[in-house]
Enzyme design. Structure first.
Site, PDB file in Angstrom:
ATOM      1  N   ASP A  79       0.850  -1.192   0.000  1.00  8.14           N
ATOM      2  CA  ASP A  79       0.000   0.000   0.000  1.00  8.14           C
ATOM      3  C   ASP A  79       0.891   1.249   0.000  1.00  8.14           C
ATOM      4  OD1 ASP A  79      -2.123  -1.766   0.498  1.00  8.14           O
ATOM      5  OD2 ASP A  79      -1.823  -1.603   2.664  1.00  8.14           O
ATOM      6  N   ASP A  85       0.672   8.312   7.945  1.00 12.79           N
ATOM      7  CA  ASP A  85       0.874   6.894   8.309  1.00 12.79           C
ATOM      8  C   ASP A  85       2.230   6.746   8.984  1.00 12.79           C
ATOM      9  OD1 ASP A  85      -1.376   5.545   7.200  1.00 12.79           O
ATOM     10  OD2 ASP A  85      -0.491   5.568   5.204  1.00 12.79           O
ATOM     11  N   GLU A 108       1.540  -2.589  10.979  1.00 15.81           N
ATOM     12  CA  GLU A 108       1.144  -2.751   9.579  1.00 15.81           C
ATOM     13  C   GLU A 108       2.155  -2.081   8.644  1.00 15.81           C
ATOM     14  OE1 GLU A 108      -3.099  -1.666   7.821  1.00 15.81           O
ATOM     15  OE2 GLU A 108      -1.699  -0.016   7.672  1.00 15.81           O
ATOM     16  N   GLU A 109       2.832  -1.041   9.144  1.00 17.17           N
ATOM     17  CA  GLU A 109       3.743  -0.270   8.294  1.00 17.17           C
ATOM     18  C   GLU A 109       5.174  -0.799   8.286  1.00 17.17           C
ATOM     19  OE1 GLU A 109       2.511   1.763   6.277  1.00 17.17           O
ATOM     20  OE2 GLU A 109       0.541   2.074   7.181  1.00 17.17           O
ATOM     21  N   ASP A 131      -2.297  -0.987  13.690  1.00 18.97           N
ATOM     22  CA  ASP A 131      -2.446  -0.288  12.412  1.00 18.97           C
ATOM     23  C   ASP A 131      -2.421   1.174  12.834  1.00 18.97           C
ATOM     24  OD1 ASP A 131      -3.323   1.040  10.197  1.00 18.97           O
ATOM     25  OD2 ASP A 131      -5.115  -0.178   9.867  1.00 18.97           O
ATOM     26  N   LEU A 133      -2.494   4.082  11.388  1.00 22.31           N
ATOM     27  CA  LEU A 133      -3.531   4.958  10.835  1.00 22.31           C
ATOM     28  C   LEU A 133      -4.363   4.147   9.860  1.00 22.31           C
ATOM     29  CD1 LEU A 133      -3.760   7.860  11.767  1.00 22.31           C
ATOM     30  CD2 LEU A 133      -3.017   8.547   9.525  1.00 22.31           C
ATOM     31  N   ASP A 134      -5.608   3.969  10.217  1.00 18.76           N
ATOM     32  CA  ASP A 134      -6.524   3.196   9.369  1.00 18.76           C
ATOM     33  C   ASP A 134      -7.378   4.187   8.573  1.00 18.76           C
ATOM     34  OD1 ASP A 134      -8.021   0.742   8.629  1.00 18.76           O
ATOM     35  OD2 ASP A 134      -9.639   1.794   9.659  1.00 18.76           O
ATOM     36  N   GLU A 290      -6.084  -5.423  11.952  1.00 14.22           N
ATOM     37  CA  GLU A 290      -7.428  -4.842  11.789  1.00 14.22           C
ATOM     38  C   GLU A 290      -8.510  -5.821  12.243  1.00 14.22           C
ATOM     39  OE1 GLU A 290      -6.614  -4.139   7.645  1.00 14.22           O
ATOM     40  OE2 GLU A 290      -6.461  -1.978   7.899  1.00 14.22           O
TER      41      GLU A 290
HETATM   42  P1  AHG Z   1      -5.331   1.274   5.730  1.00 16.12           P
HETATM   43  O1  AHG Z   1      -5.600   2.728   5.509  1.00 16.12           O
HETATM   44  O2  AHG Z   1      -4.803   0.994   7.107  1.00 16.12           O
HETATM   45  O3  AHG Z   1      -4.498   0.651   4.651  1.00 16.12           O
HETATM   46  O4  AHG Z   1      -6.737   0.491   5.755  1.00 16.12           O
HETATM   47  C1  AHG Z   1      -7.717   0.790   4.806  1.00 16.12           C
HETATM   48  C2  AHG Z   1      -8.697  -0.331   4.805  1.00 16.12           C
HETATM   49  C3  AHG Z   1      -9.925  -0.142   5.676  1.00 16.12           C
HETATM   50  O5  AHG Z   1      -9.829   0.766   6.682  1.00 16.12           O
HETATM   51  C4  AHG Z   1     -11.003   0.229   4.703  1.00 16.12           C
HETATM   52  O6  AHG Z   1     -12.247  -0.223   5.149  1.00 16.12           O
HETATM   53  C5  AHG Z   1     -10.565  -0.424   3.440  1.00 16.12           C
HETATM   54  O7  AHG Z   1      -9.166  -0.505   3.491  1.00 16.12           O
HETATM   55  C6  AHG Z   1     -10.959   0.339   2.230  1.00 16.12           C
HETATM   56  O8  AHG Z   1     -10.595  -0.379   1.109  1.00 16.12           O
HETATM   57  P2  AHG Z   1     -11.304  -0.147  -0.315  1.00 16.12           P
HETATM   58  O9  AHG Z   1     -10.885   1.217  -0.765  1.00 16.12           O
HETATM   59  O10 AHG Z   1     -10.768  -1.255  -1.171  1.00 16.12           O
HETATM   60  O11 AHG Z   1     -12.787  -0.270  -0.099  1.00 16.12           O
HETATM   61 MN    MN Z   2      -6.186  -0.188   8.102  1.00 10.72          MN
HETATM   62 MN    MN Z   3      -3.055   1.764   8.066  1.00 15.41          MN
END
Ligand code: AHG
Ligand code: MN
Ligand code: MN
Length: 350
Positions: A79, A85, A108-109, A131, A133-134, A290
């Protein structure tokens, strides 16, 4: 009303209005645990401190140069890393390392586990996962993001370094789990396996104060939460269930920060799903950072959580740190309703 009764009534309302801070609540709750050493208390306090620092930065993100993608950064799961983050990750690690209340951290990072140097002669019992920052995709547009954490007791010998097996434990082994939601207000919600409590940050005194005592998830809710843009990529049972939600006039709410969707579901009821897609055949969300902590919170509040193939999330034996999972989580009656669709339409052996 007699004077004595009046006095009693006013005392009762004074005590129910009394502010209970997170620190006070944690220390009081420590007494519920036999053989408590104060380590877990210290860890929860450290996370609360890191949350306040992250909150401060999230709140002024538009004013300082902390929005946008971090330089050339991609995390272990591929990601894109945002500057916030990276900042949130550093702050959490710093707070936990400085206090030395845990023996190791996984984020996660970060690709690998991070050992925490021993402070003095004290050996530590716990490992922490998070995690930081989610909901990264929401940072630049002022939409709520959060921090999710899980705490486990280590399995390896207390006198040596922590090992990967200390982290690859089933979600049922979590001793505490929680999240901080940087939303319209900032709230920290956590459980140690004896119910769920929420603490709202009062910026005027800089303290998290008990605002949501013993949170219980409604049996069902009026909303479902899924990235419906992927509808055509979902398996038949998920498409049928989504059609059913629409037939039942359930509203759709999907924030793109799982922690925010789960918080709404905890309060108003509902269901969240992230099933398998062609891009993420095993699901997108991370089991350890998560799915497990949020599943512990939801189960503790009376909800349910399982994979798209009906396995309880908290019973999954993790094989790797950054493992992904499909997830269906929320109000018990709604998870059961979806279960019936999976049993009826799934092409896979369950
Ligand atoms: P993160 O920002 O920690 O990578 O997590 C994002 C996750 C979660 O929080 C969210 O519900 C989902 O990814 C969104 O994914 P889509 O854009 O594929 O729906
Ligand atoms: Mn997340
Ligand atoms: Mn995250």
């Amino acid at each position: 009303m007699s004077t004595t009764t009046k006095k009693k009534a006013s005392l009762a309302s004074a005590s129910s209005n009394r502010i209970v801070t997170l620190d006070e609540f944690i220390i009081r709750s420590e007494k519920d645990f036999e053989f408590a050493t104060g380590e877990l208390t210290g860890l929860l306090r450290d996370i609360g401190v890191a949350a306040k620092i992250i909150n401060r930065e999230v709140n002024k993100a538009g004013l300082v140069n902390i929005l946008g993608v971090a330089d050339g950064a991609e995390n272990e799961s591929g990601d894109t890393q945002q500057k916030l983050d990276v900042y949130a990750n550093e702050k959490l690690i710093e707070c936990l390392q400085n206090s030395g209340e845990c023996c190791a951290i996984a984020s996660e990072e970060d690709a690998d586990i991070i050992q925490v140097p021993q402070v003095g002669s004290k050996h530590n019992n716990y490992v922490v996962m998070f995690d930081p920052l989610d909901g990264s995709s929401n940072i630049d547009v002022n939409v709520s993001v959060g921090t999710i954490f899980a705490i486990y007791r280590r399995k390896s010998d207390i006198t040596g370094p922590a090992t990967i097996d200390d982290f690859l434990q089933k979600g049922v082994q979590q001793v505490a789990a929680g999240y901080v939601l940087y939303g319209t207000s900032t709230i920290l919600v956590y459980t140690t396996g004896r119910g769920v409590n929420g603490f709202t940050l009062d910026p005027s005194i800089g303290e998290f104060c008990l605002s949501h005592r013993n949170m219980r998830i409604p049996e069902k809710g009026a909303y479902y939460s899924v990235n419906q843009g992927y509808y055509s990529k979902f398996d038949l049972e998920m498409r049928r269930y989504i059609d059913h939600c629409s037939d039942q006039n359930y509203g759709l709410r999907y924030i793109g920060s799982m922690v925010s969707d789960i918080h709404r579901i905890l309060i108003h009821g509902g269901i969240f799903l992230y099933p398998s897609t062609r891009k993420y055949p095993k699901g997108k969300l991370r089991l350890l950072y998560e799915c497990n902590p949020l599943s512990m919170i939801v189960e503790q509040a009376g909800g349910k959580s399982m994979t798209g193939s009906l396995h309880r999330i908290l019973d999954i034996e993790p094989k790797e740190l950054h493992q992904r999972s499909t997830i269906v989580i929320g109000s018990p009656a709604m998870v059961d309703e979806l279960k019936a669709f999976i049993e009826r339409y799934s092409a896979l052996p369950l």
